[in-house]
Design a protein around this motif. Structure first.
Motif, mmCIF file in Angstrom:
data_model
loop_
_atom_site.group_PDB
_atom_site.id
_atom_site.type_symbol
_atom_site.label_atom_id
_atom_site.label_comp_id
_atom_site.label_asym_id
_atom_site.label_seq_id
_atom_site.Cartn_x
_atom_site.Cartn_y
_atom_site.Cartn_z
ATOM 1 N N LEU A 1 85.504 -5.882 3.198
ATOM 2 C CA LEU A 1 86.514 -5.001 3.782
ATOM 3 C C LEU A 1 86.077 -3.540 3.825
ATOM 4 C CD1 LEU A 1 89.650 -6.501 1.986
ATOM 5 C CD2 LEU A 1 88.767 -7.077 4.252
ATOM 6 N N THR A 2 84.780 -3.275 3.609
ATOM 7 C CA THR A 2 84.322 -1.882 3.548
ATOM 8 C C THR A 2 83.246 -1.547 4.580
ATOM 9 O OG1 THR A 2 82.747 -2.508 1.807
ATOM 10 C CG2 THR A 2 84.873 -1.620 1.100
ATOM 11 N N LEU A 3 82.447 -2.518 5.014
ATOM 12 C CA LEU A 3 81.357 -2.219 5.951
ATOM 13 C C LEU A 3 81.933 -1.925 7.340
ATOM 14 C CD1 LEU A 3 78.223 -2.093 6.027
ATOM 15 C CD2 LEU A 3 78.281 -4.369 7.047
ATOM 16 N N ALA A 4 81.883 -0.660 7.736
ATOM 17 C CA ALA A 4 82.493 -0.241 8.998
ATOM 18 C C ALA A 4 81.474 -0.036 10.117
ATOM 19 C CB ALA A 4 83.288 1.044 8.785
ATOM 20 N N ASN A 5 80.192 0.096 9.749
ATOM 21 C CA ASN A 5 79.143 0.313 10.758
ATOM 22 C C ASN A 5 77.986 -0.641 10.508
ATOM 23 O OD1 ASN A 5 80.086 2.955 12.166
ATOM 24 N ND2 ASN A 5 80.235 3.436 9.985
ATOM 25 N N LEU A 6 77.752 -1.537 11.455
ATOM 26 C CA LEU A 6 76.665 -2.512 11.342
ATOM 27 C C LEU A 6 75.876 -2.530 12.639
ATOM 28 C CD1 LEU A 6 75.092 -4.802 10.031
ATOM 29 C CD2 LEU A 6 76.911 -6.380 10.731
ATOM 30 N N ASN A 7 74.630 -2.089 12.556
ATOM 31 C CA ASN A 7 73.762 -2.105 13.735
ATOM 32 C C ASN A 7 72.856 -3.334 13.702
ATOM 33 O OD1 ASN A 7 72.279 -1.168 16.075
ATOM 34 N ND2 ASN A 7 70.629 -0.669 14.655
ATOM 35 N N LEU A 8 72.869 -4.111 14.786
ATOM 36 C CA LEU A 8 72.009 -5.290 14.899
ATOM 37 C C LEU A 8 71.027 -5.157 16.064
ATOM 38 C CD1 LEU A 8 74.618 -8.163 14.371
ATOM 39 C CD2 LEU A 8 73.027 -7.234 12.698
ATOM 40 N N MET A 9 71.021 -4.045 16.749
ATOM 41 C CA MET A 9 70.215 -3.894 17.958
ATOM 42 C C MET A 9 68.900 -3.159 17.693
ATOM 43 S SD MET A 9 71.833 -5.517 20.104
ATOM 44 C CE MET A 9 73.436 -6.314 20.168
#
Length: 238
Positions: free
Chosen positions: A107-115
């Motif tokens: 419930l805390t990870l707000a930014n996840l880049n996979l590109m």
């Protein structure tokens, strides 16, 4: 003295050492996962128990599906990371699916880049990740204004609970799935009340107290749905 600046580390072991002194940002970009798999596993274990690190970059580390699974296991337990860069790695749909499953609980990870990523953005797992990170951004913004609020996953969605005010604890659902389940139940309640009213009119019978109560609850349920207080209504009357 606690360090708060980010560093670009040459190995996962270096990152582990800095993590122990409270560093908030870790950048191990372009560190080959295959050459240091054991160190990577230990770093994920440490992060799963860490409460100070906010940002982690694993960009270009050649992480495969197994490595993505280890990151996912870390995210399930970690409650401090708000930003994670996993771009330009080697995992495919199985790895992305594990990450999506982890975000159901994180419930805390707000930014996840996979590109750049080997998985099409239209895949269901990618859409789930986008949905969950947006949910976490909303939670992050809300907690800035309400630092005493607590967040946990309920059976029908994410629940945010605020401190008691005027002797009553307020809570509400941020997951629309829970609201729609309550609304479906409301529709069934109203339908039952309407059927009972139709029967009474047709048979010309006098309504008893149970029928009057059912009709009253149906009317209250309609107003609760219109005003967005479904959860409070069912807690109070059902």
């Amino acid at each position: 003295m606690v360090e708060s600046n980010s560093d670009n580390f040459k190995s996962f072991e270096d990152a582990r050492r800095k993590l122990r002194v409270g560093i908030k940002k870790i950048d191990v970009s372009n560190t080959r996962f295959g050459d240091m798999e054991d160190e990577f596993s230990l770093l994920m274990d440490d992060l799963s128990r860490n409460s100070t690190c906010k940002s982690l970059s694993l960009y270009g580390c050649e992480i495969d599906d197994e490595g993505a699974g280890k990151v996912a296991d870390c995210l399930i337990k970690n409650s401090s990371l708000t930003s994670l860069d996993l771009g330009n790695n080697d995992f495919n749909l199985p790895g992305v699916t594990k990450l999506a499953d982890a975000l159901d609980e994180n419930l805390t990870l707000a930014n996840l880049n996979l590109m750049p990523c080997n998985v099409d953005s239209e895949e269901e797992a990618m859409k789930r990740i986008d949905k969950m990170t947006k949910r976490n951004k909303n939670i992050e913004e809300l907690k800035k204004d309400n630092p005493q609020a607590t967040v946990h996953a309920g059976p029908l969605g994410t629940v945010i609970e605020f401190p008691e005010e005027a002797g009553r604890q307020e809570s509400f659902r941020t997951n629309c799935r829970g609201k729609w389940l309550l609304r479906i139940f409301t529709i069934l309640l109203v339908a039952a009340a309407a059927a009972m009213l139709f029967y009474l009119i047709k048979s010309k019978q006098e309504p008893n107290r149970g029928i009057i109560r059912l009709l009253g609850l149906a009317i209250l349920a309609i107003f609760a749905c219109l005003c967005g207080y479904e959860q409070e209504f069912y807690k109070e009357f059902c």
